[in-house]
Scaffold this motif. Structure first.
Motif, PDB file in Angstrom:
ATOM      1  N   ALA A 171     -12.756  15.235  20.442  1.00 22.95           N
ATOM      2  CA  ALA A 171     -12.085  16.103  19.494  1.00 22.95           C
ATOM      3  C   ALA A 171     -12.420  16.399  18.112  1.00 22.95           C
ATOM      4  O   ALA A 171     -12.572  17.415  17.610  1.00 22.95           O
ATOM      5  N   MET A 172     -12.783  15.030  17.559  1.00 25.59           N
ATOM      6  CA  MET A 172     -13.261  14.957  16.029  1.00 25.59           C
ATOM      7  C   MET A 172     -14.598  15.669  15.701  1.00 25.59           C
ATOM      8  O   MET A 172     -14.718  16.139  14.630  1.00 25.59           O
ATOM      9  N   LYS A 173     -15.543  15.287  16.695  1.00 22.45           N
ATOM     10  CA  LYS A 173     -16.830  15.302  16.612  1.00 22.45           C
ATOM     11  C   LYS A 173     -17.395  16.825  16.014  1.00 22.45           C
ATOM     12  O   LYS A 173     -18.130  16.717  14.899  1.00 22.45           O
ATOM     13  N   PRO A 174     -16.943  17.708  16.328  1.00 22.72           N
ATOM     14  CA  PRO A 174     -17.446  19.006  15.849  1.00 22.72           C
ATOM     15  C   PRO A 174     -16.880  19.389  14.171  1.00 22.72           C
ATOM     16  O   PRO A 174     -17.565  20.086  13.432  1.00 22.72           O
ATOM     17  N   PHE A 175     -16.066  18.560  13.765  1.00 17.90           N
ATOM     18  CA  PHE A 175     -15.607  18.637  12.536  1.00 17.90           C
ATOM     19  C   PHE A 175     -15.856  17.911  11.309  1.00 17.90           C
ATOM     20  O   PHE A 175     -15.935  17.819  10.107  1.00 17.90           O
ATOM     21  N   VAL A 176     -16.498  16.438  11.864  1.00 15.03           N
ATOM     22  CA  VAL A 176     -16.817  15.551  11.136  1.00 15.03           C
ATOM     23  C   VAL A 176     -17.691  15.759  10.044  1.00 15.03           C
ATOM     24  O   VAL A 176     -17.497  15.288   8.619  1.00 15.03           O
ATOM     25  N   GLU A 177     -18.911  16.369  10.223  1.00 15.59           N
ATOM     26  CA  GLU A 177     -19.905  16.547   9.454  1.00 15.59           C
ATOM     27  C   GLU A 177     -19.532  17.622   8.151  1.00 15.59           C
ATOM     28  O   GLU A 177     -19.917  17.120   7.082  1.00 15.59           O
ATOM     29  N   HIS A 178     -18.675  18.722   8.499  1.00 17.04           N
ATOM     30  CA  HIS A 178     -18.445  19.539   7.425  1.00 17.04           C
ATOM     31  C   HIS A 178     -17.033  19.249   6.372  1.00 17.04           C
ATOM     32  O   HIS A 178     -16.807  20.130   5.836  1.00 17.04           O
ATOM     33  N   HIS A 179     -16.455  18.206   6.940  1.00 16.68           N
ATOM     34  CA  HIS A 179     -15.072  18.096   6.483  1.00 16.68           C
ATOM     35  C   HIS A 179     -14.922  16.599   5.859  1.00 16.68           C
ATOM     36  O   HIS A 179     -15.708  15.632   6.314  1.00 16.68           O
ATOM     37  N   ASN A 180     -14.002  16.472   4.761  1.00 18.25           N
ATOM     38  CA  ASN A 180     -13.849  14.997   4.548  1.00 18.25           C
ATOM     39  C   ASN A 180     -12.476  14.507   4.857  1.00 18.25           C
ATOM     40  O   ASN A 180     -11.983  13.227   4.236  1.00 18.25           O
ATOM     41  N   ALA A 181     -11.674  15.483   5.541  1.00 15.03           N
ATOM     42  CA  ALA A 181     -10.401  15.180   6.043  1.00 15.03           C
ATOM     43  C   ALA A 181     -10.024  15.758   7.215  1.00 15.03           C
ATOM     44  O   ALA A 181     -10.347  17.032   7.377  1.00 15.03           O
ATOM     45  N   SER A 226     -13.972  32.927  -4.248  1.00 11.09           N
ATOM     46  CA  SER A 226     -15.554  32.788  -4.365  1.00 11.09           C
ATOM     47  C   SER A 226     -15.862  31.988  -5.797  1.00 11.09           C
ATOM     48  O   SER A 226     -16.810  31.071  -5.578  1.00 11.09           O
ATOM     49  N   LYS A 227     -15.169  32.316  -6.844  1.00 11.94           N
ATOM     50  CA  LYS A 227     -15.623  31.619  -7.989  1.00 11.94           C
ATOM     51  C   LYS A 227     -15.277  30.046  -7.635  1.00 11.94           C
ATOM     52  O   LYS A 227     -16.085  29.172  -8.306  1.00 11.94           O
ATOM     53  N   LEU A 228     -14.350  29.604  -7.201  1.00 15.70           N
ATOM     54  CA  LEU A 228     -13.866  28.206  -6.906  1.00 15.70           C
ATOM     55  C   LEU A 228     -14.950  27.527  -6.013  1.00 15.70           C
ATOM     56  O   LEU A 228     -15.657  26.358  -6.393  1.00 15.70           O
ATOM     57  N   ILE A 229     -15.319  28.279  -5.245  1.00  8.17           N
ATOM     58  CA  ILE A 229     -16.399  27.717  -4.095  1.00  8.17           C
ATOM     59  C   ILE A 229     -18.056  27.345  -4.966  1.00  8.17           C
ATOM     60  O   ILE A 229     -18.459  26.522  -4.937  1.00  8.17           O
ATOM     61  N   ASN A 230     -18.002  28.712  -5.707  1.00 11.36           N
ATOM     62  CA  ASN A 230     -19.563  28.301  -6.609  1.00 11.36           C
ATOM     63  C   ASN A 230     -19.417  27.286  -7.427  1.00 11.36           C
ATOM     64  O   ASN A 230     -20.258  26.275  -7.697  1.00 11.36           O
ATOM     65  N   ILE A 231     -18.093  27.025  -8.126  1.00 12.34           N
ATOM     66  CA  ILE A 231     -17.884  25.904  -9.081  1.00 12.34           C
ATOM     67  C   ILE A 231     -18.072  24.590  -8.398  1.00 12.34           C
ATOM     68  O   ILE A 231     -18.677  23.568  -8.753  1.00 12.34           O
ATOM     69  N   ARG A 232     -17.304  24.472  -7.033  1.00 12.87           N
ATOM     70  CA  ARG A 232     -17.320  23.238  -6.431  1.00 12.87           C
ATOM     71  C   ARG A 232     -18.694  22.690  -5.991  1.00 12.87           C
ATOM     72  O   ARG A 232     -19.052  21.733  -6.105  1.00 12.87           O
ATOM     73  N   GLU A 233     -19.648  23.788  -5.890  1.00 14.18           N
ATOM     74  CA  GLU A 233     -21.050  23.479  -5.036  1.00 14.18           C
ATOM     75  C   GLU A 233     -22.044  23.148  -6.450  1.00 14.18           C
ATOM     76  O   GLU A 233     -22.704  22.201  -6.421  1.00 14.18           O
ATOM     77  N   LYS A 234     -21.737  23.874  -7.580  1.00 15.66           N
ATOM     78  CA  LYS A 234     -22.568  23.655  -8.638  1.00 15.66           C
ATOM     79  C   LYS A 234     -22.127  22.210  -9.221  1.00 15.66           C
ATOM     80  O   LYS A 234     -23.066  21.568  -9.718  1.00 15.66           O
ATOM     81  N   ALA A 271     -19.816  22.141   3.480  1.00 15.37           N
ATOM     82  CA  ALA A 271     -18.273  22.197   3.630  1.00 15.37           C
ATOM     83  C   ALA A 271     -17.753  23.554   3.796  1.00 15.37           C
ATOM     84  O   ALA A 271     -16.525  23.943   4.132  1.00 15.37           O
ATOM     85  N   ARG A 272     -18.553  24.732   3.481  1.00 16.21           N
ATOM     86  CA  ARG A 272     -18.614  26.092   4.094  1.00 16.21           C
ATOM     87  C   ARG A 272     -18.664  25.781   5.533  1.00 16.21           C
ATOM     88  O   ARG A 272     -19.771  26.027   6.015  1.00 16.21           O
ATOM     89  N   CYS A 273     -17.527  25.907   6.381  1.00 21.28           N
ATOM     90  CA  CYS A 273     -17.741  25.699   7.588  1.00 21.28           C
ATOM     91  C   CYS A 273     -17.105  26.473   8.793  1.00 21.28           C
ATOM     92  O   CYS A 273     -16.441  27.352   8.166  1.00 21.28           O
ATOM     93  N   GLN A 274     -17.112  26.354   9.991  1.00 22.43           N
ATOM     94  CA  GLN A 274     -16.831  27.065  10.937  1.00 22.43           C
ATOM     95  C   GLN A 274     -15.147  27.150  10.999  1.00 22.43           C
ATOM     96  O   GLN A 274     -14.533  28.241  11.203  1.00 22.43           O
ATOM     97  N   ALA A 275     -14.411  26.026  10.349  1.00 21.66           N
ATOM     98  CA  ALA A 275     -12.959  26.006  10.349  1.00 21.66           C
ATOM     99  C   ALA A 275     -12.421  26.498   9.129  1.00 21.66           C
ATOM    100  O   ALA A 275     -11.098  26.496   9.193  1.00 21.66           O
ATOM    101  N   CYS A 276     -13.200  27.012   7.967  1.00 17.81           N
ATOM    102  CA  CYS A 276     -12.381  27.436   6.958  1.00 17.81           C
ATOM    103  C   CYS A 276     -11.984  29.022   7.041  1.00 17.81           C
ATOM    104  O   CYS A 276     -12.844  29.690   6.609  1.00 17.81           O
ATOM    105  N   GLY A 277     -10.551  28.978   7.339  1.00 11.98           N
ATOM    106  CA  GLY A 277     -10.130  30.427   7.359  1.00 11.98           C
ATOM    107  C   GLY A 277     -10.444  31.087   6.126  1.00 11.98           C
ATOM    108  O   GLY A 277     -10.676  32.375   6.337  1.00 11.98           O
TER     109      GLY A 277
END
Ligand SMILES: [Zn+2]
Length: 270
Positions: free
Chosen positions: A140-150, A200-208, A216-222
């Motif tokens: 159940a965890m496998k699809p999420f491990v790569e894109h998340h840290n918790a 959007s601004k926060l996502i840009n900052i965190r990636e830069k 971390a932009r993944c299938q599960a991020c509502g």
């Protein structure tokens, strides 16, 4: 990592987990990846607040014992993460009450309510329920491990991981704090989401700044969907939808293809 320092660190973090009520009784487990094929882990059936340095188990990445101590029965959760994420050197699993309340209520921690959480942790998805200590849980965890840290695990608890044990613990603490604030704000009448452009601004900052990679932009991020930020990882095969047919064989759609198909069906109905 040096084994003697790793032992001291696990005892220190175990005490914190217990004192902060993230675990009770013999709940939870903590591990550090010592080198390529050795993991130092908390022992089975032991309170994390009362461990000693000599009680810790050492295993290989398949969970086989390398000393005379028996590791936690949930060690497979840790070894799965180590195998899938070479960047991860420590894992912290606990049942913190507010985060676990989300997992019991069937909710992810994915509302865009706190700017710092978007910057440093991202969303925490909810994985399907799996019986502890079995493949059900790790599958159940496998699809999420790569894109998340918790992650939250339905009707169970939370797991967080990082480049060292303090980062794993900090991520677990942020998860729990966010869940607590979310529950309190609901009691006060409801949480206000951050607006799309702020997200959007926060996502840009965190990636830069390198706080979180684009993965971390993944299938599960509502909230990425809500903010209209696309995720290139949506189309990867492990998030594809498989539809079995009674006549045998199956057809696989990516998320985009399935959404397109379903909207065509919906439009035809109107
Ligand atoms: Zn557990």
């Amino acid at each position: 990592m040096d084994e003697s320092n790793a032992r001291k660190l696990i005892i220190e973090v175990g005490k914190l987990l217990y004192e902060r009520s993230y675990v009770v009784s013999s709940d939870g487990n903590v591990s550090i990846r010592l080198d390529e094929n050795r993991v130092l882990a908390t022992p089975t059936m032991t309170c994390k607040g009362r461990m000693t340095e000599d009680c810790l188990a050492i295993t290989d990445l398949d969970g086989n014992a390398l000393n005379d101590k028996k590791a936690s029965s949930e060690l497979a959760m840790h070894t799965l993460i180590y195998k899938m994420r070479p960047d991860i050197k420590a894992v912290c699993h606990a049942h913190p009450p507010h985060g676990t309340a989300f997992a019991v209520a069937g909710l992810a921690i994915d509302a865009p309510i706190l700017s710092e959480v978007i910057l440093t942790l991202g969303c925490v998805p909810l994985t399907d329920y799996g019986t502890p200590s079995t493949n059900e849980l790790t599958d159940a965890m496998k699809p999420f491990v790569e894109h998340h840290n918790a992650l939250l695990m339905a009707n169970h608890g939370a797991v967080a991981y990082g480049a060292d044990l303090w980062q794993a613990f900090d991520r677990l603490e942020t998860l729990e704090h966010t869940a607590k604030i979310s529950i309190l704000s609901r009691a006060l009448g409801g949480a206000n989401d951050l607006p799309k452009d702020a997200i959007s601004k926060l996502i840009n900052i965190r990636e830069k700044a390198g706080y979180l990679p684009a993965q971390a932009r993944c299938q599960a991020c509502g909230y990425l969907d809500e903010a209209g930020i696309t995720c290139e990882h949506d189309a990867v095969s492990d998030s594809a939808f498989q539809i079995p047919f009674s006549g045998g064989g199956e057809i696989t759609f990516t998320r985009e293809e399935l959404i397109e198909l379903l909207s065509q069906v919906a439009n035809n109905r109107n």
